[in-house]
Scaffold this motif. Sequence first.
Motif, mmCIF file in Angstrom:
data_model
loop_
_atom_site.group_PDB
_atom_site.id
_atom_site.type_symbol
_atom_site.label_atom_id
_atom_site.label_comp_id
_atom_site.label_asym_id
_atom_site.label_seq_id
_atom_site.Cartn_x
_atom_site.Cartn_y
_atom_site.Cartn_z
ATOM 1 N N GLU A 70 -8.220 -15.764 -14.004
ATOM 2 C CA GLU A 70 -7.430 -16.890 -14.487
ATOM 3 C C GLU A 70 -6.206 -17.176 -13.623
ATOM 4 O O GLU A 70 -5.717 -18.312 -13.586
ATOM 5 N N ASN A 71 -5.687 -16.149 -12.957
ATOM 6 C CA ASN A 71 -4.474 -16.366 -12.159
ATOM 7 C C ASN A 71 -4.578 -15.793 -10.747
ATOM 8 O O ASN A 71 -3.583 -15.739 -10.025
ATOM 9 N N SER A 72 -5.768 -15.339 -10.367
ATOM 10 C CA SER A 72 -5.933 -14.779 -9.031
ATOM 11 C C SER A 72 -5.692 -15.869 -7.990
ATOM 12 O O SER A 72 -6.231 -16.968 -8.107
ATOM 13 N N ALA A 109 -9.904 -7.273 -14.131
ATOM 14 C CA ALA A 109 -8.451 -7.461 -14.062
ATOM 15 C C ALA A 109 -7.840 -6.307 -13.286
ATOM 16 O O ALA A 109 -8.428 -5.221 -13.176
ATOM 17 N N LEU A 110 -6.653 -6.546 -12.752
ATOM 18 C CA LEU A 110 -5.868 -5.510 -12.089
ATOM 19 C C LEU A 110 -4.476 -5.535 -12.697
ATOM 20 O O LEU A 110 -3.767 -6.540 -12.613
ATOM 21 N N VAL A 111 -4.083 -4.425 -13.326
ATOM 22 C CA VAL A 111 -2.747 -4.290 -13.900
ATOM 23 C C VAL A 111 -1.853 -3.608 -12.865
ATOM 24 O O VAL A 111 -2.213 -2.557 -12.326
ATOM 25 N N VAL A 112 -0.704 -4.196 -12.580
ATOM 26 C CA VAL A 112 0.233 -3.625 -11.611
ATOM 27 C C VAL A 112 1.522 -3.260 -12.330
ATOM 28 O O VAL A 112 2.107 -4.090 -13.043
ATOM 29 N N ALA A 113 1.944 -2.001 -12.141
ATOM 30 C CA ALA A 113 3.152 -1.506 -12.813
ATOM 31 C C ALA A 113 3.904 -0.572 -11.880
ATOM 32 O O ALA A 113 3.416 -0.212 -10.804
ATOM 33 N N ASP A 114 5.088 -0.148 -12.332
ATOM 34 C CA ASP A 114 5.913 0.665 -11.441
ATOM 35 C C ASP A 114 5.553 2.144 -11.465
ATOM 36 O O ASP A 114 6.193 2.957 -10.797
ATOM 37 N N VAL A 256 -4.521 -5.593 -1.479
ATOM 38 C CA VAL A 256 -3.914 -6.563 -0.564
ATOM 39 C C VAL A 256 -3.524 -7.830 -1.320
ATOM 40 O O VAL A 256 -2.448 -8.405 -1.091
ATOM 41 N N LEU A 257 -4.379 -8.269 -2.240
ATOM 42 C CA LEU A 257 -4.052 -9.439 -3.058
ATOM 43 C C LEU A 257 -2.726 -9.231 -3.788
ATOM 44 O O LEU A 257 -1.826 -10.084 -3.763
ATOM 45 N N ALA A 258 -2.573 -8.070 -4.434
ATOM 46 C CA ALA A 258 -1.357 -7.793 -5.195
ATOM 47 C C ALA A 258 -0.140 -7.694 -4.283
ATOM 48 O O ALA A 258 0.943 -8.193 -4.609
ATOM 49 N N ALA A 259 -0.306 -7.049 -3.132
ATOM 50 C CA ALA A 259 0.826 -6.897 -2.212
ATOM 51 C C ALA A 259 1.304 -8.247 -1.698
ATOM 52 O O ALA A 259 2.512 -8.496 -1.568
ATOM 53 N N ARG A 260 0.366 -9.133 -1.392
ATOM 54 C CA ARG A 260 0.744 -10.458 -0.893
ATOM 55 C C ARG A 260 1.434 -11.289 -1.973
ATOM 56 O O ARG A 260 2.414 -11.991 -1.710
ATOM 57 N N GLU A 261 0.921 -11.211 -3.211
ATOM 58 C CA GLU A 261 1.480 -12.038 -4.277
ATOM 59 C C GLU A 261 2.823 -11.521 -4.772
ATOM 60 O O GLU A 261 3.744 -12.295 -5.042
ATOM 61 N N LEU A 262 2.921 -10.190 -4.900
ATOM 62 C CA LEU A 262 4.151 -9.610 -5.447
ATOM 63 C C LEU A 262 5.185 -9.321 -4.364
ATOM 64 O O LEU A 262 6.328 -8.970 -4.672
ATOM 65 N N LYS A 263 4.744 -9.403 -3.093
ATOM 66 C CA LYS A 263 5.619 -9.077 -1.971
ATOM 67 C C LYS A 263 6.190 -7.675 -2.123
ATOM 68 O O LYS A 263 7.375 -7.422 -1.910
ATOM 69 N N ARG A 264 5.286 -6.777 -2.484
ATOM 70 C CA ARG A 264 5.628 -5.366 -2.694
ATOM 71 C C ARG A 264 4.564 -4.492 -2.035
ATOM 72 O O ARG A 264 3.437 -4.929 -1.791
#
Length: 739
Positions: A70-72, A109-114, A256-264
């Motif tokens: 839905e938001n990828s 889904a991919l959940v990203v947390a600290d 890589v998708l998460a790193a690019r979107e979150l800039k982390r």
Amino acid sequence: MKTAFIGKPANRVDGLAKVTGSARYAAEHNIPNLVYGYVVPSTIAKGRINSLDASEALGLPGVLQVFSHENSPRSAQSDDAYRDDIAPPGSPFRPLASAEILFSTQPVALVVADSFELARHAASLVRVEYAREVHATDLYAGRGRAHEPKPREFIPTPHVRGDADSRFAEAAVRIDAEYRGPAEHHQPMEPFATTVVRHESGRLTVYDKTQGAQNVRNYLCNVFGCSRQELRVVTPYMGGGFGSGLRPQFQVFLAVLAARELKRSVRVSLTRLQMLGLPRRPATWQRVALGASTDGKLKALIHEALAETSRFEDYSEPVTIWSDLLYRCDDVRLAHRVVPLDLSSPGDMRAPGAAWGLYALECAMDELAYETGIDPIELRLRNYTQRDHVEDKPFSSKELRACYQLGAERFGWARRTARPRSMQEGEKLVGWGMAGGIWDAFQVGAQANAVLTADGRLTVNSAAMDIGTGTCTIMTQIAADTLGLPIEKVTFTLGDSSLPDAPVEGGSWTASTVGSAVRAVCMKVGDTLLRSAREIAGSPLAGCGPQDVVFAEGNICSRQDPSRAVSIAQAMRHAGLGAIEETASAGPLPEQEKYSRFTHSAVYAEVKVDEALGSVRVTRVVSAVAGGRILNPKTARSQILGSIVMGMGMALEEESVLDHRLGRFMTRNLADYHVPVHADVQGIEVIFVPEHDEIVNPLGAKGLGEIGIVGVAAAIANAIFHATGKRIRELPITLDKLL
């Protein structure tokens, strides 16, 4: 005088780093401000996502984002962008691309947390509602949908020669049997993981578990539309591959998708359960029909295979082609078909195709030996071929006869009594079995770079991989040997997509392919040194060409008179060189195409069977391998030992069990998926049969990764028949099948 390293046992140059823990694997890099991704897998095998509610997960402090279809962010749309260097025909899987569910445990889904723990907990709070559709995961129930697979590079198409069906019907002796092999999942020590480091410039360094850093880089650049300068893939160490890392897996895309979107900087690692959605050895059904005269000469050979593939890709592997390469027969019919199922795509697993194909063929040959009353070795010798009749070419070398002979002598085959159930030790039935083996001796193209500095240190680079087989060590040996340097003064750097081009590590081609490039670049360095040495006033090497000298102990020496020498340091000083840098390529030559190039083996196995319990112990294995020039006997022996143990698992333990009602693999961890442990492994002996081959590649070396496993399962199955008189044609041979 020559300091020789090729052909001598050498300890692994990376061994200390591995055993002391200083080696860093994909999920072990310490990165500041790292965040963690955890995959939410689908719970159905086929259908669509009706709704996905991540609100509860996103409400937890420390949860950064939940990515789904839905938001990828939008990535490449064409199949070509997702097709990596070795992808089969079809439409490669696109993670989080749509609401469609193609297989159970598909990432939804991919959940990203600290923290990893928080990401895992938050993943359990993501609510997914599905619209289920009827799935099909049973290979045998889907036979009616089978089709011939589309051609794949490196995989010959099964062929027909003569009229095998008619000759089989006329044969005096006939064997017609079906053999089954289950799906098997790779179970490497290191699970799949990716750590993406985002630099301030936006450039990404991707530490990924892979067998091909450049393959992953190319895939990611194509999918995300970035340049090779923006993204680098690094894999200095890999904790086991066996083919599972040949293709980019979905966790590297998600990271890589998460790193690019979150800039982390982001890390995504998979659990054993989530790895069930990765490639596996496909379940395979086979029929082998052998027609022979009473003296055991083959008159007809029919080998058919049926294997699973996914709905979206047309994966196939060479199951049947080995039958026409190992034995001579004028009338042959080979066939291979695949059944599309609602499962993830299968993939290459150690000796893909040959592991199953030679199991069936060599068990059928054993059945023919008993039917004709001919010793199994003698039967194979009566059908021996010294020529590849498929391509109508001679073999570049073939010492399979010597494998049969030396293996039998070491095993003590002459003491075998042929009748089943005729050998016993106490309460245990004893069985002896054997099988032959064959695998390709590939060489493809590769590049290498070398830098020799004035202090006599040599650094050689190539984007090759070391998946635990000792690649780094043998490349160091080749470089040291070529330039006559102490091995401790040579460093081989690999596992980095920014280095000179090299193929994925698979197919047993790395030693011949990258090794030839390393040899070539070191020879270029040597040519530069020789030119400088000849220009020294009164040079003892004046007039010498490259063929007239050898490099040994830091010197350039006349081949005819080693006392005529110039030191490497002296040659560099004379030319005013602080360093010499060269790059070279190597690949197959036209002359090689006149020959068929293969590695061969013979495997002998002893089993002891407790008839009351149905338990089987493999007590002895002797494997005789003709692998050309053995670059490092120590690491080579280790390769074959590991292959044999893996073959024992094939024969007796490994099986990925599917619940067809759920369309899901139920062997979810190493408590359920059985592999051999130390207590299962007893006496194993490896023999390297001398084999000289000047054609196969400049080194004369053939790969060893695959040849060690082919034939092992068949030899064990044949030994079990000899012990018990029960012919089990379905692997693994578990105690319930023997009781």
